[in-house]
Design a protein around this motif. Sequence first.
Motif, mmCIF file in Angstrom:
data_model
loop_
_atom_site.group_PDB
_atom_site.id
_atom_site.type_symbol
_atom_site.label_atom_id
_atom_site.label_comp_id
_atom_site.label_asym_id
_atom_site.label_seq_id
_atom_site.Cartn_x
_atom_site.Cartn_y
_atom_site.Cartn_z
ATOM 1 N N VAL A 38 0.837 -1.207 0.000
ATOM 2 C CA VAL A 38 0.000 0.000 0.000
ATOM 3 C C VAL A 38 0.870 1.254 0.000
ATOM 4 N N ALA A 39 1.957 1.230 0.782
ATOM 5 C CA ALA A 39 2.862 2.385 0.796
ATOM 6 C C ALA A 39 3.496 2.611 -0.571
ATOM 7 N N SER A 40 3.857 1.532 -1.257
ATOM 8 C CA SER A 40 4.451 1.687 -2.584
ATOM 9 C C SER A 40 3.451 2.257 -3.579
ATOM 10 N N GLN A 41 2.182 1.886 -3.469
ATOM 11 C CA GLN A 41 1.174 2.431 -4.380
ATOM 12 C C GLN A 41 0.833 3.880 -4.034
ATOM 13 N N PHE A 42 0.935 4.238 -2.774
ATOM 14 C CA PHE A 42 0.790 5.642 -2.385
ATOM 15 C C PHE A 42 1.906 6.473 -2.999
ATOM 16 N N ALA A 43 3.127 5.948 -2.938
ATOM 17 C CA ALA A 43 4.254 6.632 -3.576
ATOM 18 C C ALA A 43 4.139 6.596 -5.088
ATOM 19 N N ALA A 44 3.652 5.493 -5.635
ATOM 20 C CA ALA A 44 3.494 5.399 -7.088
ATOM 21 C C ALA A 44 2.464 6.387 -7.598
ATOM 22 N N GLY A 45 1.455 6.705 -6.778
ATOM 23 C CA GLY A 45 0.473 7.704 -7.181
ATOM 24 C C GLY A 45 1.107 9.065 -7.383
ATOM 25 N N ALA A 46 2.077 9.411 -6.536
ATOM 26 C CA ALA A 46 2.784 10.681 -6.720
ATOM 27 C C ALA A 46 3.626 10.661 -7.979
ATOM 28 N N ALA A 47 4.316 9.549 -8.239
ATOM 29 C CA ALA A 47 5.123 9.452 -9.452
ATOM 30 C C ALA A 47 4.263 9.400 -10.701
ATOM 31 N N ASN A 48 3.051 8.892 -10.573
ATOM 32 C CA ASN A 48 2.167 8.776 -11.728
ATOM 33 C C ASN A 48 1.746 10.134 -12.269
ATOM 34 N N HIS A 49 1.725 11.157 -11.413
ATOM 35 C CA HIS A 49 1.306 12.486 -11.838
ATOM 36 C C HIS A 49 2.476 13.331 -12.332
ATOM 37 N N VAL A 50 3.660 12.738 -12.417
ATOM 38 C CA VAL A 50 4.827 13.451 -12.929
ATOM 39 C C VAL A 50 5.175 12.982 -14.332
ATOM 40 N N LEU A 51 5.071 11.667 -14.589
ATOM 41 C CA LEU A 51 5.403 11.099 -15.893
ATOM 42 C C LEU A 51 4.129 10.625 -16.574
ATOM 43 N N PRO A 52 4.062 10.703 -17.916
ATOM 44 C CA PRO A 52 2.841 10.315 -18.633
ATOM 45 C C PRO A 52 2.711 8.809 -18.759
ATOM 46 N N ALA A 53 1.472 8.417 -19.145
ATOM 47 C CA ALA A 53 1.172 7.018 -19.474
ATOM 48 C C ALA A 53 1.495 6.062 -18.330
ATOM 49 N N SER A 54 1.348 6.500 -17.102
ATOM 50 C CA SER A 54 1.575 5.667 -15.913
ATOM 51 C C SER A 54 3.001 5.142 -15.815
ATOM 52 N N LEU A 55 3.951 5.798 -16.489
ATOM 53 C CA LEU A 55 5.334 5.334 -16.436
ATOM 54 C C LEU A 55 5.910 5.487 -15.037
ATOM 55 N N GLY A 56 5.574 6.585 -14.361
ATOM 56 C CA GLY A 56 6.097 6.790 -13.016
ATOM 57 C C GLY A 56 5.612 5.735 -12.049
ATOM 58 N N ALA A 57 4.312 5.422 -12.100
ATOM 59 C CA ALA A 57 3.769 4.405 -11.198
ATOM 60 C C ALA A 57 4.366 3.041 -11.494
ATOM 61 N N HIS A 58 4.534 2.705 -12.771
ATOM 62 C CA HIS A 58 5.110 1.406 -13.116
ATOM 63 C C HIS A 58 6.583 1.325 -12.694
ATOM 64 N N ALA A 59 7.313 2.427 -12.820
ATOM 65 C CA ALA A 59 8.725 2.412 -12.421
ATOM 66 C C ALA A 59 8.860 2.180 -10.921
ATOM 67 N N VAL A 60 8.031 2.863 -10.126
ATOM 68 C CA VAL A 60 8.082 2.680 -8.671
ATOM 69 C C VAL A 60 7.675 1.251 -8.304
ATOM 70 N N THR A 61 6.622 0.756 -8.931
ATOM 71 C CA THR A 61 6.168 -0.600 -8.623
ATOM 72 C C THR A 61 7.201 -1.638 -9.032
ATOM 73 N N LEU A 62 7.858 -1.417 -10.169
ATOM 74 C CA LEU A 62 8.882 -2.371 -10.612
ATOM 75 C C LEU A 62 10.035 -2.430 -9.627
ATOM 76 N N ARG A 63 10.483 -1.290 -9.139
ATOM 77 C CA ARG A 63 11.563 -1.287 -8.143
ATOM 78 C C ARG A 63 11.113 -1.957 -6.846
ATOM 79 N N PHE A 64 9.850 -1.758 -6.478
ATOM 80 C CA PHE A 64 9.341 -2.409 -5.267
ATOM 81 C C PHE A 64 9.313 -3.924 -5.436
ATOM 82 N N LEU A 65 8.832 -4.392 -6.586
ATOM 83 C CA LEU A 65 8.771 -5.837 -6.814
ATOM 84 C C LEU A 65 10.163 -6.452 -6.871
ATOM 85 N N ARG A 66 11.107 -5.757 -7.489
ATOM 86 C CA ARG A 66 12.480 -6.256 -7.528
ATOM 87 C C ARG A 66 13.060 -6.308 -6.116
#
Length: 346
Positions: free
Chosen positions: A111-139
């Motif tokens: 949940v914390a990672s998705q809260f942070a991903a929401g902030a990144a999602n509003h900086v980069l287009p096409a949900s790239l920010g949210a996917h980048a944060v989630t990918l680092r979390f999963l790794r």
Amino acid sequence: MSLLPLEGPPGPLPAPVPAPLPISAPAPAPAGSRRSPTRLTRRLLTLLPVLLIGIWAALDWRALYDGTARLATADPWWLLIGLFYTCLGWVSASVVRQGALPERLPSGLLVASQFAAGAANHVLPASLGAHAVTLRFLRGQGIPLGRATASLALYSLVRPIAKTLVLIGFLVAMPGLLRLGELVPDRRMLFLPLVAAGLGLAGTLLVLTLVRPLRRPAVTFVRTALTDARRLHTMPSRVLALWGGAAAAPLLQASVIHAVGASLGVTLSWAQVAFAYLAASSAVGSVPAPGGIGPVDAAMVFTLAVYGVPVSLGTATLIGYRVLTVWLPLLPGVLCMSALVHRKAL
């Protein structure tokens, strides 16, 4: 009997082998001068989101000011309800992320990672920010790169399909309540998504045909994605989390818009607002804007105007919606991202 001497004259003694010199250990560096590249990179990643948010706030300060000023006169109880639905949106995103992986992820960190991903999602287009944060979390959770990337692809595929199914459900359940004639676009506009999808598929095939080194990773990725998708759909809990969370996400966002509109005096029902949001986001949701800001807002103001909401009131509603879903959680989300980076969770 041999006349050769048994022993020759004594020769010179062999020179003694010198003992190896002791290797002196390097002197320890001062504690204050230890700056490993990893630590320096982590500190830069910690400060970079805050810097980006500051630049964005400086460029878009007027929208932030106008939205905050309008929300100051709104009904606070409806705004609290809208904030509650906003928080449920992060939980919904976490549920979908968990449903896209067979491994069990830690709930709190997810949940914390998705809260942070929401902030990144509003900086980069096409949900790239949210996917980048989630990918680092999963790794960071030990998920292999191929499976983590496949889960992101499944997440991105399921959400629009679930939104379309929810939209069809509205059309079937309440055909008389919704003003379909004015909201359905021109027939020529219906070909645009098909053309865009065709061009994207053709471009992908062309790249794979021309660039041979990409073929094997692409085939491996597709094989991994299909294998994981089949495995997940044999697990009822993952199916419910994946599709249920994806269907709930647009309804929660529509609930935020309805709550903000009610706080400002909009008298539309929840079903009308939900259908307006589903139609607007489905029509222009593929435009690669950061967080969908801009195209979705314009389309949403138009759909609200179809139901008789004045353009000024619809604009104020969407500004308030963006303040609740973007600006209000933005700084806490960035601080959460920095904390996760500092804890090496990202």
